[in-house]
Design a protein around this motif. Sequence first.
Motif, short mmCIF file in Angstrom:
data_model
loop_
_atom_site.label_atom_id
_atom_site.label_comp_id
_atom_site.label_asym_id
_atom_site.label_seq_id
_atom_site.Cartn_x
_atom_site.Cartn_y
_atom_site.Cartn_z
N UNK A 1 0.82 -1.22 0.00
CA UNK A 1 0.00 0.00 0.00
C UNK A 1 0.85 1.26 0.00
N UNK A 2 2.13 1.12 0.35
CA UNK A 2 2.98 2.30 0.49
C UNK A 2 3.85 2.45 -0.76
N UNK A 3 3.23 2.96 -1.82
CA UNK A 3 3.94 3.12 -3.08
C UNK A 3 4.74 4.43 -3.08
N UNK A 4 5.44 4.68 -4.17
CA UNK A 4 6.31 5.86 -4.26
C UNK A 4 5.51 7.15 -4.11
N UNK B 1 12.21 9.34 4.53
CA UNK B 1 12.00 7.91 4.77
C UNK B 1 12.43 7.13 3.52
N UNK B 2 13.31 6.17 3.72
CA UNK B 2 13.85 5.40 2.59
C UNK B 2 12.90 4.33 2.08
N UNK C 1 -5.96 -3.64 6.77
CA UNK C 1 -6.54 -2.30 6.87
C UNK C 1 -6.01 -1.57 8.09
N UNK C 2 -5.98 -2.25 9.24
CA UNK C 2 -5.50 -1.61 10.46
C UNK C 2 -3.98 -1.39 10.42
N UNK C 3 -3.28 -2.30 9.76
CA UNK C 3 -1.83 -2.13 9.65
C UNK C 3 -1.47 -0.94 8.79
N UNK C 4 -2.18 -0.75 7.70
CA UNK C 4 -1.94 0.42 6.85
C UNK C 4 -2.20 1.70 7.64
N UNK C 5 -3.30 1.72 8.38
CA UNK C 5 -3.64 2.90 9.17
C UNK C 5 -2.58 3.18 10.23
#
Length: 516
Positions: free
Chosen positions: A147-150, A159-160, A249-253
């Motif tokens: 979920x954490x794209x460029x 943040x690397x 979902x909770x991990x992304x948040x």
Amino acid sequence: MSKSPFLQLHEADTVVVARDFAPQGSVWTSPDGKLTVTAKERIELGHKMAIVPLPKGTTLLKFGQPIGFSTIDIAPGDWVHSHNLDMMSLHRDFEFGTAIHEPPAPATPRTFMGYRRQDGRAATRNYVAIVSTVNCSATSANYIVDAFDEALLAEFPNIDGVIALNHKSGCSFRYTGPDHQMLARTLGGFARHPNIGAYIILGLGCETGQASFLAEEYDLVTLDNAGSKSNRPLIMNIQDLGGVKKTVQQGIAALKDLLPAANQVQRMPIPISELILGTNCGGSDGSSGVTANPALGVASDLLVAHGGTSALAETTEIYGGEHLLTRRAVSREVGEKLIERIRWWEEYAAKFGAKIDNNPSVGNKKGGLTTIFEKSLGAISKAGTAPLRAVYEYSEPMTEKGFVIMDTPGFDPASVTGLVAGGANIVIFTTGRGSCFGCKPVPSIKVSTNTPIYDRMIDDMDLNAGTILDGEKTVEEVGLEIFEEMIAVASGKKTKSELQGIGDEEFCPWMPGPIF
């Protein structure tokens, strides 16, 4: 006068090493001109040629040390390799502290541009991590990272990246037993690593390697902007949260919540005495102990002279050369600990009907390495000449300054995982066959041992120590290049593996015990 196609590495050696592909008829002449030997067949780069008669049962010398015995009569000019050279019963004369050489102190202190953490430690990179306690949570961790794209991370330029520290274990071992403790020490070492700016712990819920055990044993907490303990969620168990979808979902948040705080860092000058260098060699060849490894030894000594730490690992690739390292031990206790780890490996291999000479690998042998003794003598040259100050077990925190050893297997991902868990904030990796190793969250500098592999794998190799074989540079000159590259990379310069995004799959905690 053209350069010789062969190198004699020590005046006592009974073999020479091909510095390039030497065709049949290539000639080696001794430095005093009294001995001339002609190759009876083609000798490949990194392979060996006999320069004196070696009757069956004769001990062969390379680096001035025994590497095996001849299994048949070998004549001058013959190719020496697995078909006529084998292991031997080697008597090691252990001495302690008889070869202590302190690197001279530098005239000018050096710094690198790193991140200073709230607790005072120095970082070379700034990652956010998901620490999986068990393989059962690996897929969920990957879904969260995806979920954490460029585009999203572009809002957080300091943040690397976001990484999932996944592995294939976490259960089916004895609770609080040796494997559990080793895995917890490794996971805890990564979670607390200075290159990790924030993290969450993700488990299934029923595994032996409980997240709560990990957090309690290693005092794992999430830090807020001021560096204080936070009440933000730290542990997430899939069973408790109602399955994979809800956990993702909770991990992304939760990670989105952590990004602003993790981004609040700026690079600043930090003494290089706070660098902890992990050294490794993989895909080695016959030129590794001639070029890249001794050049890395020069860089290692330079770092130690500046007050930093340099760690040698891969105990199975120390085997046969440990007597040279005990001579550099600052105390008998330190030297004896190294011998104890060697004995452990002998017993460990025997339990499975194996022997440590199963290493060198197929690729090592194609590159000219024949026995583990030969490989080890080249491998330990990565450690330079500085005194040996400590010997650590796998993934233990490396707190001693200077040259140290960590007990790890020779398998590269497991070896480097242990070094990073122990605190290494930069890795230098030498290779003759062409390793593609990367190591998030720590940058890994790749140094080729020969020019052909550097040219062929230019997108993966950071530096070329093959210039030593080519006669263009000395070991000392390449060592200084490695040292300067280490400082540049610690300051933010991207390695070739980082530019390709390599390093997500190399996290590999070592698990030596049985699986139930």
